[in-house]
Design an enzyme around this catalytic site. Structure first.
Site, mmCIF file in Angstrom:
data_model
loop_
_atom_site.group_PDB
_atom_site.id
_atom_site.type_symbol
_atom_site.label_atom_id
_atom_site.label_comp_id
_atom_site.label_asym_id
_atom_site.label_seq_id
_atom_site.Cartn_x
_atom_site.Cartn_y
_atom_site.Cartn_z
ATOM 1 N N LEU A 517 -29.176 26.259 33.492
ATOM 2 C CA LEU A 517 -29.742 27.279 32.608
ATOM 3 C C LEU A 517 -31.224 27.503 32.852
ATOM 4 O O LEU A 517 -31.745 28.586 32.616
ATOM 5 C CB LEU A 517 -29.533 26.882 31.132
ATOM 6 N N GLY A 520 -37.623 22.828 33.538
ATOM 7 C CA GLY A 520 -38.921 22.587 32.930
ATOM 8 C C GLY A 520 -39.591 21.409 33.582
ATOM 9 O O GLY A 520 -39.095 20.837 34.558
ATOM 10 N N PHE A 522 -39.754 18.566 32.509
ATOM 11 C CA PHE A 522 -38.950 17.368 32.246
ATOM 12 C C PHE A 522 -37.764 17.248 33.187
ATOM 13 O O PHE A 522 -37.213 16.183 33.398
ATOM 14 C CB PHE A 522 -38.410 17.415 30.820
ATOM 15 N N PRO A 524 -34.024 19.658 34.747
ATOM 16 C CA PRO A 524 -33.153 20.816 34.525
ATOM 17 C C PRO A 524 -32.364 20.745 33.222
ATOM 18 O O PRO A 524 -32.158 19.674 32.663
ATOM 19 C CB PRO A 524 -32.204 20.771 35.731
ATOM 20 N N ASP A 638 -46.048 21.153 21.044
ATOM 21 C CA ASP A 638 -45.738 21.940 22.242
ATOM 22 C C ASP A 638 -44.985 23.207 21.872
ATOM 23 O O ASP A 638 -43.966 23.550 22.481
ATOM 24 C CB ASP A 638 -44.919 21.103 23.230
#
Length: 828
Positions: A517, A520, A522, A524, A638
């Site tokens: 999708l 980021g 962090f 996937p 964030d």
């Protein structure tokens, strides 16, 4: 040594003042007035009476407050007529009334006693009740407890008194900065089966407690014998009913308050930390809102979807039901025999009653004088009776017409018997016969299958226990490092589902690229589908991610304890094979940034202004829940467009809590050497000094608000007039009185222009450089909904100044899109 005459005189003056203060500090008499700078103090020092200004307001009001470090207002006299300056006073008028005078000595508020008296006295009692009494005989002429504001104190009575034709209701403030009467009220409905209601806009039910059984309100699942400590409801069944409460331990300071959004809270003052702890709230889930699932619908917050029709009923509108709009409710599948004109009843085919356990019984109960065994018979004989329930302490209740505001509890509640047609019973009998045949055969097949699968299941359990052990062993150090409160230490991690790695791998087609999708900092995120058909989103932290075990555990702990429709729902996690994966509900419309900044013009066009308003208000409500309304006080740190996910109806949900921090209730801000977040959304005090608070999130919300209005990313303005960011461009437009230039051309509409410009104004207030200048989230929401009509002028935002540059220079500048969260950055 002999005292001088001057010293003796000074001593006498001090002595007189001492005795005056000691004996009259809780009283206003005919020859004494109370000025703006003065207060009355109750004898036990628990309450004060005087002037105050709410947060973000310069208006002056007169009220009663808890006498603590930050006085908490519980009653307001002139709530609808504020003073404009500090020249007001409180005094006793010639007719004996307690009055508030403005600078011109004109009365703006009065106690309005019916009969004039020559000599009266106002006194602030230890209960927080301000009483006006006749000085000669002590008869009470007026008291503040007869005209409550938004707070319910010990000894106060809320309800209806038919003998005096008076009604005592709690009335919410219009907003946190405006104590005038708001949209919500709360009180007792004087019926044979009394309940507490919260009403919206007069008499439209917003929430209800369920019936009173002489000990508890049975529609409040957490209400146990603990609540019996002091609660008393008097009901004469003739139109008079009132509720009061009194704690056995008088040292405890607690009260109930109705806020401006229609939530009723019980607050307890922690004497050690000197802050208010919310110990109970009326609306914990969406099911607590009145009539959520419509007539004959039942709400269960643990189910998905939360609404279902009662057995024997079907949705009135299948299309609306599929879209998640349940207000139209359900209809019977089969007509009752009592409604038919035939002889089926005589032939033995009569209606029957389905037993539903642990239910919040419907509204509009009719009390009937039947014993337990006669409650069923009485309902069956009455063709208008469609349900019944018998509860000790209440007795027999019948329902006619519709069943509204029904909820399924995990514990508590009552047994509800719903009337159904005999055809529904026949279907259940047929089902039982089928089950009687299938079960024995199936048992043999299952026994054989179970023998061959035993080893696999044993291996699966071992792997799951190992995964849970890793999850639990990770907690202690993380708590110590992250200031997690006692509430989290008591979190029940047994309720969080720990997924098997193989299940998630299968659901995502082995984490295939086609299931991806997004990506980021962090790692996937993949779309998956569980064997039972449920769609999920799997966040897989990569080994190279800056987010490690701390961020992973932070998100597991924080979001698993939160329930709000504007926060994404965490379903579970996986820690097998060295993985760190989080499983969320799937959001079909992806993230907000795809619509605001995406390359697909159709998606960008899809967000008209009405949809953007829904998104703005939803984000604000979610942020308010994190800051003020949840049991935990959470700073997100964030907040940005890519962390706002959209469901099928484009309702926003705040996601990604890996960087969130939890505050103790008495803490306003904290410092960190580890600055995390995203450039462009960070507040200046956080980016430069590592200092964060609620106002840090407000800053991020302001940036997000300006992005939604402009349709452009914060860093996309680097070539516009040498502006450093969207904030600089917005500030430039504001100073040039041309804020329309900032607005996305696709949403410009004369019909909404004023509303759009107001949102831009609020956005600029949120991004002011100094944290103390920014409003809190509750005030922001009031500004956006025009509950606060007059907005202050914004001060210069942070990061808006830059050395002058030529167009040639600016054309060479390359800006960053800043979509990736920075997870490690040393603060200065």
């Amino acid at each position: 040594m002999k005292l001088s005459t001057r010293k003796i005189l000074l001593f006498r003056v001090v002595l007189v003042l001492f005795f005056y203060i000691a004996n009259a500090s809780d009283t206003i008499s005919t020859n004494k007035s109370l000025q703006d700078s003065e207060t009355l103090v109750s004898n036990d020092k628990r309450f004060i009476f005087g002037f105050f200004s709410p947060d973000n307001s310069t208006n002056r009001y007169v009220g009663i407050m808890f006498n603590i470090q930050s006085p908490t207002v519980v009653w307001v006299a002139n709530r609808d007529k504020p003073l404009q300056d500090s020249s007001g006073s409180v005094t006793i008028s010639e007719d004996g009334n307690l009055v508030i005078l403005n600078a011109q000595k004109k009365s703006i508020w009065s106690s309005n006693i019916s009969t004039a008296v020559r000599n009266s006295t106002a006194q602030l009692l230890d209960t927080g009740n301000l009483v006006l009494k006749e000085s000669s005989n002590g008869i009470v002429l007026w008291e503040s407890f007869r005209d409550p504001s938004d707070s319910f104190l010990q000894y106060m009575k809320i309800g209806v008194d038919k003998s005096t034709n008076t009604t005592n209701l709690l009335k919410s403030w219009k907003s946190p900065s405006d104590p005038s009467a708001g949209s919500f009220s709360a009180g007792i409905q004087p019926e044979t089966v009394p309940q507490i209601y919260i009403w919206k806009n007069g008499r439209l039910p917003h929430w209800r407690s369920g019936p009173w059984n002489k000990q508890i309100f049975i529609g409040i699942p957490d209400m146990t014998s603990f609540y019996l400590n002091g609660f008393d409801l008097v009901n004469d069944n003739k139109g008079t009913a009132y509720l009061s409460f009194l704690y056995a331990n008088q040292a405890e300071i607690a009260y109930f308050t109705l806020n401006s959004t229609g939530f009723l809270y019980q607050k307890y003052l922690d004497p050690k930390k000197n802050y208010w702890e919310v110990t109970w709230e009326s609306q914990v889930s969406e099911c607590d809102f009145y009539g959520k699932c419509g007539p004959f619908g039942s709400c269960d917050p643990r189910s998905s979807p939360i609404c279902s029709c009662l057995e024997g009923f079907k949705p009135k509108s299948e299309e609306e039901w599929r879209k998640g709009n349940w207000t139209s409710g359900c209809l019977r599948k089969s007509m009752l025999e009592s409604e038919r004109n035939n002889s089926n009843i005589e032939q033995g085919k009569q209606d029957w009653f389905l037993k539903l356990q642990s239910m919040k019984v419907p509204d509009l109960a009719i009390w009937v004088p039947f014993a337990d065994e006669d409650c069923y018979k009485g309902c069956l004989r009455n063709n208008s009776c469609i349900a019944y329930s018998y509860y000790i302490g209440i007795g027999c209740m019948h329902w006619e017409g519709i069943l509204l505001d029904v909820q399924k509890f995990s514990t508590g509640g009552a047994d509800l018997f719903v009337r159904l047609s005999y055809t529904e019973l026949d279907q259940k009998r047929d089902m039982k016969v089928a089950i009687g045949i299938i079960v024995p055969v199936g048992s043999i097949v299952l026994a054989i299958f179970g023998y061959f699968s035993c080893k696999y299941l044993a291996k699966h359990r071992a792997m799951k226990k190992k995964s849970e052990l890793l999850l639990r062993e990770s907690l202690p150090n993380f708590y110590k490092e992250s200031m997690v409160t006692d509430d989290l230490n008591q979190a029940k991690f047994e309720e969080l589902l720990v997924y098997n790695f193989d299940i998630l791998a299968s659901a995502t087609d082995n984490f295939h690229l086609s299931s991806k999708l997004g990506q980021g900092g962090f790692g996937p995120v993949y779309k998956g589908k569980l064997p039972e058909g449920k769609e999920i989103a799997v966040k897989r932290l990569s080994q190279s991610s800056g987010q490690g075990l701390e961020e992973f555990m932070n998100e597991v702990v924080v979001i698993s304890k939160l329930q709000h429709r504007n926060l994404v729902k965490l379903l579970g996690c996986c820690t097998e094979r060295g993985e760190k994966m989080l499983v969320y509900e799937y959001m079909p419309k992806r993230s907000l940034d795809a619509y605001l900044f995406g390359s697909d013009p159709e998606e960008k066009e899809f967000l008209d202004w009405s949809k953007r308003v829904i998104i703005i208000e939803g984000i604000g409500r979610g942020l308010l829940y994190l800051h003020r309304d949840s049991r935990l006080r959470i700073i997100h740190r964030d907040l940005k467009a890519s962390n706002i996910l959209l469901d099928e109806q484009l309702n926003p949900k705040i996601s990604d809590f890996g960087m969130a921090r939890i505050f103790p209730g008495n803490q306003d801000q904290a410092n960190t050497e580890r600055v995390v977040g995203t450039y462009g959304y960070m507040a200046p005090e956080y980016a430069m000094e590592g200092r964060f608070s609620e106002k840090s999130d407000v800053y991020s919300f302001g940036v997000l608000l300006l992005e939604i209005i402009s349709g452009r990313r914060n860093t996309s303005f680097h070539q516009d007039d040498c502006a450093l960011s969207l904030l600089a461009y917005a500030w430039k437009c504001w100073n040039e009185n041309n804020i329309v230039e900032l607005v996305d051309p696709k949403i410009i509409d004369m019909q909404f222009e004023r509303e759009i410009l107001r949102c831009a104004h609020v956005g600029l207030l949120c991004v002011q450089e100094y944290a103390e200048d920014r409003p809190n989230v509750s005030v922001v929401l009031s500004m956006l909904t025009s509950e606060i009509s007059d907005l202050p002028s914004p001060k210069q935002p942070a990061f808006t100044t830059r050395p002058s540059c030529s167009k040639k220079e600016s054309s060479k500048t390359q800006g960053s899109v800043n979509t990736v969260s920075i997870t490690i950055m040393e603060g200065r």
